[in-house]
Design a protein around this motif. Structure first.
Motif, PDB file in Angstrom:
ATOM      1  N   PHE A  69      58.972-112.855  55.882  1.00 28.88           N
ATOM      2  CA  PHE A  69      58.162-112.219  54.936  1.00 28.88           C
ATOM      3  C   PHE A  69      58.894-111.336  53.863  1.00 28.88           C
ATOM      4  O   PHE A  69      59.527-110.446  54.325  1.00 28.88           O
ATOM      5  N   VAL A  82      49.245-109.391  56.710  1.00 31.91           N
ATOM      6  CA  VAL A  82      50.168-110.360  57.184  1.00 31.91           C
ATOM      7  C   VAL A  82      51.032-109.831  58.210  1.00 31.91           C
ATOM      8  O   VAL A  82      51.189-110.338  59.366  1.00 31.91           O
ATOM      9  N   LEU A  86      50.909-110.977  62.073  1.00 33.61           N
ATOM     10  CA  LEU A  86      52.456-111.552  62.804  1.00 33.61           C
ATOM     11  C   LEU A  86      52.347-110.954  63.931  1.00 33.61           C
ATOM     12  O   LEU A  86      52.657-111.560  64.981  1.00 33.61           O
ATOM     13  N   ILE A 169      55.015-116.905  53.945  1.00 36.68           N
ATOM     14  CA  ILE A 169      55.837-116.549  54.995  1.00 36.68           C
ATOM     15  C   ILE A 169      56.694-117.976  55.403  1.00 36.68           C
ATOM     16  O   ILE A 169      56.323-119.054  55.701  1.00 36.68           O
ATOM     17  N   TYR A 181      56.316-123.388  55.792  1.00 36.83           N
ATOM     18  CA  TYR A 181      55.803-122.281  55.401  1.00 36.83           C
ATOM     19  C   TYR A 181      54.134-121.995  55.523  1.00 36.83           C
ATOM     20  O   TYR A 181      53.609-123.032  55.763  1.00 36.83           O
ATOM     21  N   GLU A 184      49.284-116.366  52.923  1.00 35.05           N
ATOM     22  CA  GLU A 184      49.066-115.031  53.344  1.00 35.05           C
ATOM     23  C   GLU A 184      47.699-114.881  54.216  1.00 35.05           C
ATOM     24  O   GLU A 184      47.365-113.898  54.852  1.00 35.05           O
TER      25      GLU A 184
END
Length: 201
Positions: A69, A82, A86, A169, A181, A184
């Protein structure tokens, strides 16, 4: 002013717009994220990690899956969300999966995000997260093949400034290609489910 905006090639953007409900958890074996065909190329140009050592997104990512990211520590909204999602996703994985995935934050604001700043910032989310900084032009060059644009905004009345950057990401596989990918808005549960699926493909 929008501080964080997606920046994807038109073809990939069309795929994203067609993938309704991308942030919701999908059926078993499917992904909430979007698979890339062809995959994104990944630059081998090294940046600098929080220990001050060179770190390449190809040569130094030796795990089966690396999530990357591009964001910055002064980001007032998207980046923190984000990174928190994660971090939460990592807690949802069993130890076998967790040991096979890395999460990398590449700063889009290297003037302020030195190695001394990035380390404590990432510790707040997950001590295992990797932080990278470097020359801004080099960071822009590393981000571009993955469809992430970076621009520095005008100075704010407070004396700071905004950074506009892509918010996707990217998942890099063992062949050093960006094969998936996420946007967000992806939840921690969706990240965790997708990571497990990708590691077991």
């Amino acid at each position: 002013m929008r501080r964080s905006v997606p920046a994807l090639p038109l073809l990939v953007l069309a795929v994203l717009l067609a993938a309704c409900g991308g942030s919701a958890q999908s059926a078993e074996g499917e992904l909430s994220g979007t698979r890339l065909d062809p995959p994104f190329p990944v630059s081998s140009t090294p940046l600098t990690d929080t220990d001050g050592d060179p770190f390449s997104l190809t040569k130094d990512t030796d795990k089966p899956l690396t999530l990357v990211f591009f964001g910055y520590t002064h980001c007032p909204d998207t980046c923190q969300t984000v990174m928190a999602n994660l971090a939460s996703a990592m807690t949802r994985l069993d130890s076998a999966d967790r040991d096979r995935v890395d999460v990398v934050l590449v700063t889009t604001d290297p003037a302020r995000d030195t190695t001394a700043v990035l380390g404590p910032y990432l510790e707040h989310f997950d001590p295992g997260f990797i932080g990278l900084t470097g020359d801004l032009d080099t960071i822009v060059d590393v981000a571009k093949p993955m469809g992430v644009g970076i621009t520095q905004g005008e100075k704010l009345p407070s004396g700071g400034y905004d950074i506009t950057h892509g918010t996707t990401i990217t998942g890099i596989d063992a062949d050093d290609e960006g094969t998936v990918y996420w946007d967000e808005q992806t939840s921690s549960a969706a990240f965790a489910a997708d990571i497990h699926t990708l590691l077991n493909d």
